[in-house]
Design a protein around this motif. Structure first.
Motif, PDB file in Angstrom:
ATOM      1  N   UNK A 237       0.854  -1.188   0.000  1.00 13.07           N
ATOM      2  CA  UNK A 237       0.000   0.000   0.000  1.00 13.07           C
ATOM      3  C   UNK A 237       0.889   1.237   0.000  1.00 13.07           C
ATOM      4  N   UNK A 238       1.473   1.544  -1.158  1.00  6.95           N
ATOM      5  CA  UNK A 238       2.483   2.597  -1.225  1.00  6.95           C
ATOM      6  C   UNK A 238       1.895   3.989  -1.008  1.00  6.95           C
ATOM      7  N   UNK A 239       0.698   4.226  -1.538  1.00  2.52           N
ATOM      8  CA  UNK A 239       0.071   5.546  -1.317  1.00  2.52           C
ATOM      9  C   UNK A 239      -0.213   5.754   0.163  1.00  2.52           C
ATOM     10  N   UNK A 240      -0.684   4.697   0.823  1.00  4.75           N
ATOM     11  CA  UNK A 240      -0.939   4.782   2.251  1.00  4.75           C
ATOM     12  C   UNK A 240       0.338   4.988   3.033  1.00  4.75           C
ATOM     13  N   UNK A 241       1.423   4.375   2.577  1.00  8.37           N
ATOM     14  CA  UNK A 241       2.715   4.557   3.237  1.00  8.37           C
ATOM     15  C   UNK A 241       3.183   6.001   3.112  1.00  8.37           C
ATOM     16  N   UNK A 242       3.002   6.590   1.931  1.00  8.70           N
ATOM     17  CA  UNK A 242       3.367   7.994   1.735  1.00  8.70           C
ATOM     18  C   UNK A 242       2.535   8.913   2.631  1.00  8.70           C
ATOM     19  N   UNK A 243       1.261   8.596   2.763  1.00 11.99           N
ATOM     20  CA  UNK A 243       0.393   9.394   3.633  1.00 11.99           C
ATOM     21  C   UNK A 243       0.879   9.332   5.083  1.00 11.99           C
ATOM     22  N   UNK A 244       1.266   8.134   5.532  1.00 11.57           N
ATOM     23  CA  UNK A 244       1.764   7.986   6.905  1.00 11.57           C
ATOM     24  C   UNK A 244       3.068   8.750   7.098  1.00 11.57           C
ATOM     25  N   UNK A 245       3.933   8.731   6.099  1.00  8.24           N
ATOM     26  CA  UNK A 245       5.185   9.486   6.189  1.00  8.24           C
ATOM     27  C   UNK A 245       4.920  10.986   6.258  1.00  8.24           C
ATOM     28  N   UNK A 246       3.916  11.431   5.543  1.00  8.34           N
ATOM     29  CA  UNK A 246       3.553  12.848   5.604  1.00  8.34           C
ATOM     30  C   UNK A 246       3.093  13.220   7.010  1.00  8.34           C
ATOM     31  N   UNK A 247       2.325  12.305   7.645  1.00  6.67           N
ATOM     32  CA  UNK A 247       1.903  12.556   9.017  1.00  6.67           C
ATOM     33  C   UNK A 247       3.110  12.605   9.954  1.00  6.67           C
TER      34      UNK A 247
END
Length: 271
Positions: A237-247
């Motif tokens: 889930x790469x998009x979700x991983x990017x979202x978590x990194x943004x958080x």
């Protein structure tokens, strides 16, 4: 309670002050967040009954003795030696039913009962084993919920610390070995245990949930979001991983450069 309702409870717990942290309800929400639609009533009933019995013992026993006799003897809450790796040992609903669990899970009942009757008890984030610090008329003592709530003597604390890899000059410092943590950190410790077990079992969905709970319980700590990102990446889930990194970057701006490298790597994979 649904998973969304559990998350709402954890968000509310995360914004509370340490002195008002709702340990028992937050622990229930953690369990429901993992496996929804279960009945938490037995947990609340056990906690209520334990507090009532503890109050009855308080007049004739020292706080540490009253806690151990109530939780370990009267209500049979003890460590699970035979099936130590059973996932249920980290789930407060399962522990309430089986009366067996890990020290970090059992401690929730000890701490909740102590709070209700006015005993000063706190978690101790001891290396490799969670314990309790209980104030008595003779001073603070270390209690091990996993071993029938028995008192752990200072010499044994030092031996355990040495076996865990602490240096001798640290292992001899009881003030460090028995440094208390908040109820919030006690529950986060339990989520850390679950996260490590999920990672070892390659249960990356479970690991993601554990990390998310840590993030909600302590919204000022950016590190859980890094674990959320890692678990999501392992699931693809790469998009979700990017979202978590943004958080993570939003919460811990001082680590922006480190996160940026991971973000670039994930974006390259997406492309």
């Amino acid at each position: 309670m649904t998973r969304d309702e559990a998350e709402k409870t954890l968000v509310e717990a995360g914004t509370s002050e340490d002195a008002d942290f709702p340990l028992l309800e937050a622990a229930i929400a953690c369990a429901i967040h993992d496996y929804p639609s279960r009945d938490p009533a037995p947990v609340r009933l056990l906690a209520s009954q334990a507090a009532k019995r503890l109050a009855e013992r308080m007049g004739s026993e020292e706080p540490d003795e009253a806690l151990a006799e109530t939780l370990a003897s009267d209500f049979r809450l003890n460590g699970d030696l035979l099936t130590y790796d059973d996932p249920g040992n980290t789930d407060i609903i399962d522990v309430a039913e089986r009366r067996r669990g890990l020290s970090a899970t059992l401690s929730v009942f000890y701490l909740d009962a102590a709070r209700r009757v006015g005993i000063r008890a706190q978690g101790v984030d001891f290396p490799n084993h969670f314990m309790l610090r209980v104030d008595t008329s003779s001073g603070p003592v270390a209690l091990d919920p996993f071993s029938e709530g028995r008192v752990v003597m200072p010499s044994e604390l030092t031996r355990r610390a040495l076996r865990a890899g602490l240096t001798p000059h640290v292992a001899d410092r009881l003030d460090l070995l028995m440094a208390p943590v908040s109820d919030r950190q006690a529950l986060i410790r339990l989520q850390n245990v679950q996260f490590s077990r999920s990672i070892r079992a390659a249960d990356f969905s479970g690991a993601e949930r554990c990390a998310l709970r840590r993030a909600l319980l302590d919204p000022d700590d950016h590190r859980p979001w890094l674990d959320v990102a890692s678990a999501r990446e392992k699931q693809g889930a790469l998009s979700g991983a990017l979202e978590a990194l943004s958080r993570a970057r939003l919460v811990g701006g001082q680590d922006e450069r480190v996160h940026a490298g991971t973000v670039d790597r994930l974006r390259m994979r997406l492309n």
